[in-house]
Design a protein around this motif. Structure first.
Motif, PDB file in Angstrom:
ATOM      1  N   LEU A 220      -4.564 109.275  33.778  1.00 29.59           N
ATOM      2  CA  LEU A 220      -4.395 109.311  32.326  1.00 29.59           C
ATOM      3  C   LEU A 220      -4.095 107.925  31.768  1.00 29.59           C
ATOM      4  N   ILE A 221      -3.194 107.181  32.461  1.00 27.91           N
ATOM      5  CA  ILE A 221      -2.854 105.817  32.021  1.00 27.91           C
ATOM      6  C   ILE A 221      -4.103 104.936  32.043  1.00 27.91           C
ATOM      7  N   ILE A 222      -4.892 105.056  33.135  1.00 29.91           N
ATOM      8  CA  ILE A 222      -6.125 104.253  33.242  1.00 29.91           C
ATOM      9  C   ILE A 222      -7.069 104.596  32.094  1.00 29.91           C
ATOM     10  N   LEU A 223      -7.217 105.902  31.830  1.00 34.69           N
ATOM     11  CA  LEU A 223      -8.150 106.319  30.774  1.00 34.69           C
ATOM     12  C   LEU A 223      -7.685 105.844  29.392  1.00 34.69           C
ATOM     13  N   ILE A 224      -6.364 105.887  29.150  1.00 33.36           N
ATOM     14  CA  ILE A 224      -5.846 105.407  27.858  1.00 33.36           C
ATOM     15  C   ILE A 224      -6.077 103.903  27.740  1.00 33.36           C
TER      16      ILE A 224
ATOM     17  N   SER B 214     -21.547 100.110  18.739  1.00 29.76           N
ATOM     18  CA  SER B 214     -20.928 101.437  18.883  1.00 29.76           C
ATOM     19  C   SER B 214     -21.748 102.365  19.763  1.00 29.76           C
ATOM     20  N   LYS B 215     -23.092 102.304  19.654  1.00 30.66           N
ATOM     21  CA  LYS B 215     -23.930 103.235  20.436  1.00 30.66           C
ATOM     22  C   LYS B 215     -23.844 102.948  21.951  1.00 30.66           C
ATOM     23  N   GLU B 216     -23.461 101.670  22.292  1.00 29.54           N
ATOM     24  CA  GLU B 216     -23.374 101.302  23.712  1.00 29.54           C
ATOM     25  C   GLU B 216     -22.158 101.952  24.398  1.00 29.54           C
ATOM     26  N   ILE B 217     -21.176 102.315  23.600  1.00 28.59           N
ATOM     27  CA  ILE B 217     -19.951 102.877  24.165  1.00 28.59           C
ATOM     28  C   ILE B 217     -20.229 104.237  24.806  1.00 28.59           C
TER      29      ILE B 217
ATOM     30  N   SER C  78     -13.254  97.763  41.448  1.00 26.65           N
ATOM     31  CA  SER C  78     -13.176  96.401  42.003  1.00 26.65           C
ATOM     32  C   SER C  78     -14.530  95.700  41.859  1.00 26.65           C
ATOM     33  N   GLY C  79     -15.599  96.417  42.172  1.00 24.35           N
ATOM     34  CA  GLY C  79     -16.951  95.853  42.061  1.00 24.35           C
ATOM     35  C   GLY C  79     -17.275  95.451  40.638  1.00 24.35           C
ATOM     36  N   ILE C  80     -16.906  96.314  39.678  1.00 22.01           N
ATOM     37  CA  ILE C  80     -17.189  96.039  38.264  1.00 22.01           C
ATOM     38  C   ILE C  80     -16.428  94.786  37.816  1.00 22.01           C
ATOM     39  N   ILE C  81     -15.131  94.706  38.198  1.00 23.04           N
ATOM     40  CA  ILE C  81     -14.303  93.554  37.807  1.00 23.04           C
ATOM     41  C   ILE C  81     -14.890  92.257  38.379  1.00 23.04           C
ATOM     42  N   MET C  82     -15.225  92.295  39.671  1.00 19.78           N
ATOM     43  CA  MET C  82     -15.757  91.088  40.328  1.00 19.78           C
ATOM     44  C   MET C  82     -17.033  90.596  39.637  1.00 19.78           C
TER      45      MET C  82
ATOM     46  N   ILE D 154     -14.578  90.370  24.580  1.00 24.64           N
ATOM     47  CA  ILE D 154     -15.743  91.276  24.627  1.00 24.64           C
ATOM     48  C   ILE D 154     -16.008  91.710  26.073  1.00 24.64           C
ATOM     49  N   ARG D 155     -15.910  90.739  27.011  1.00 25.30           N
ATOM     50  CA  ARG D 155     -16.137  91.062  28.426  1.00 25.30           C
ATOM     51  C   ARG D 155     -15.101  92.085  28.914  1.00 25.30           C
ATOM     52  N   ILE D 156     -13.847  91.925  28.435  1.00 26.51           N
ATOM     53  CA  ILE D 156     -12.795  92.869  28.838  1.00 26.51           C
ATOM     54  C   ILE D 156     -13.132  94.277  28.316  1.00 26.51           C
ATOM     55  N   ASP D 157     -13.620  94.333  27.060  1.00 29.38           N
ATOM     56  CA  ASP D 157     -14.002  95.643  26.505  1.00 29.38           C
ATOM     57  C   ASP D 157     -15.171  96.255  27.277  1.00 29.38           C
ATOM     58  N   GLU D 158     -16.123  95.387  27.667  1.00 26.70           N
ATOM     59  CA  GLU D 158     -17.271  95.876  28.453  1.00 26.70           C
ATOM     60  C   GLU D 158     -16.772  96.420  29.793  1.00 26.70           C
ATOM     61  N   LEU D 159     -15.835  95.657  30.356  1.00 27.05           N
ATOM     62  CA  LEU D 159     -15.252  96.048  31.643  1.00 27.05           C
ATOM     63  C   LEU D 159     -14.566  97.414  31.524  1.00 27.05           C
ATOM     64  N   LYS D 160     -13.767  97.574  30.453  1.00 27.51           N
ATOM     65  CA  LYS D 160     -13.067  98.844  30.232  1.00 27.51           C
ATOM     66  C   LYS D 160     -14.065  99.989  30.087  1.00 27.51           C
ATOM     67  N   SER D 161     -15.122  99.715  29.326  1.00 28.92           N
ATOM     68  CA  SER D 161     -16.135 100.743  29.108  1.00 28.92           C
ATOM     69  C   SER D 161     -16.824 101.125  30.427  1.00 28.92           C
ATOM     70  N   ASN D 162     -17.122 100.104  31.258  1.00 34.09           N
ATOM     71  CA  ASN D 162     -17.762 100.380  32.557  1.00 34.09           C
ATOM     72  C   ASN D 162     -16.823 101.151  33.483  1.00 34.09           C
ATOM     73  N   ILE D 163     -15.520 100.794  33.429  1.00 37.02           N
ATOM     74  CA  ILE D 163     -14.543 101.499  34.273  1.00 37.02           C
ATOM     75  C   ILE D 163     -14.453 102.969  33.845  1.00 37.02           C
ATOM     76  N   LEU D 164     -14.395 103.169  32.527  1.00 38.23           N
ATOM     77  CA  LEU D 164     -14.312 104.538  31.999  1.00 38.23           C
ATOM     78  C   LEU D 164     -15.518 105.363  32.442  1.00 38.23           C
ATOM     79  N   ASN D 165     -16.721 104.752  32.324  1.00 36.55           N
ATOM     80  CA  ASN D 165     -17.949 105.454  32.739  1.00 36.55           C
ATOM     81  C   ASN D 165     -17.924 105.758  34.232  1.00 36.55           C
ATOM     82  N   SER D 166     -17.445 104.761  35.017  1.00 33.73           N
ATOM     83  CA  SER D 166     -17.411 104.922  36.469  1.00 33.73           C
ATOM     84  C   SER D 166     -16.459 106.047  36.882  1.00 33.73           C
TER      85      SER D 166
END
Lengths: 145, 109
Positions: free
Chosen positions: A13-17, A140-143, B18-22, B88-100
């Motif tokens: 949950l923390i990771i997702l937030i 936004s669409k990329e998210i 780890s792979g995404i961050i690297m 922006i890279r950090i946001d991309e990273l977060k988005s990739n982590i969330l998807n993963s």
């Protein structure tokens, strides 16, 4: 689902937030178009600085008004501090980019053509930095992809 | 899904993240180095030209000083822009982590 212990679920949950919160504003088509459009306007008006400022006062005022409108738009976008700081540098009337150039033109009435040409290169690069940052922001669409 | 499966899930997530961050920061580091190198080359060329124009009388001392200070402002803008690109890279990273994570969890269910 018992294998998903309370501790593990909390970590997930923390990771997702954490990953769900953005660090910088999302891409704005309006901001990008306005920035590139105002770059063209600003560089055209800078060319006029070889003539007397008094003859082009209205054009300068119109440019400054349009810049101010975009600045206000940028100022009201959440998590947009870096873009605001970039605009502050470019528009600072006491600085040495567009704002400072317009101040100097007003004070000195006419400016040297070689000088105008060189400052234009700096101002052009400065606009490109702002537009470049905007175009790299996540759309936004990329998210959801 | 047993305890072992969940452990596998967490290991998969850990490896993917780890792979995404690297890869994210490896690419960003290269881009930033190239940009700084281009900026310095570009700045040197401009200052040399202005010095020549000052010596030829095409630029006044005041013009020259304005341009050098303008270049200084531009360097500050460059630094700010790089900070923005990193965000922006950090946001991309977060988005990739969330998807993963989502993908891994869905695969295990």
């Amino acid at each position: 689902m018992k294998v998903f212990t309370k501790g593990r679920l909390q970590i997930l949950l923390i990771i997702l937030i954490f990953v769900g919160c953005s660090t910088i504003s999302r891409f704005s088509q309006y901001a990008y178009i306005q920035t590139t459009s105002l770059k063209v306007d600003a560089l055209s008006i800078m060319d006029l600085a070889k003539d007397a400022y008094s003859g082009h006062q209205n054009s300068v005022f119109e440019l400054q008004t349009n810049l101010q409108k975009l600045y206000e738009y940028e100022r009201n976008r959440p998590k947009n501090e870096i873009t605001i700081k970039l605009w502050d540098k470019l528009l600072d009337p006491k600085g040495h980019l567009l704002g400072g150039f317009l101040t100097r033109w007003q004070l000195e009435e006419k400016l040297n053509e070689v000088f105008i040409s060189e400052v234009k290169k700096l101002v052009s690069e400065a606009f490109d930095l702002i537009a470049g940052l905007e175009s790299n922001k996540i759309k936004s669409k990329e998210i959801s992809e | 899904m047993n305890n072992e499966d969940v452990q596998d899930l967490f290991n998969t997530i850990k490896d993917d993240v780890s792979g995404i961050i690297m890869s994210t920061f490896k690419n960003f580091r290269k881009e930033a180095n190239d940009d700084v190198s281009n900026l310095l080359d570009n700045m040197q060329g401009k200052v040399e030209l202005w010095t020549q124009q000052l010596a030829n009388g095409k630029l006044s001392r005041k013009d020259f000083e304005f341009l050098v200070l303008g270049q200084k402002d531009l360097i500050k803008m460059n630094a700010l822009q790089k900070a923005g690109m990193a965000a922006i890279r950090i946001d991309e990273l977060k988005s990739n982590i969330l998807n993963s994570i989502t993908k891994s969890v869905l695969n295990f269910l």
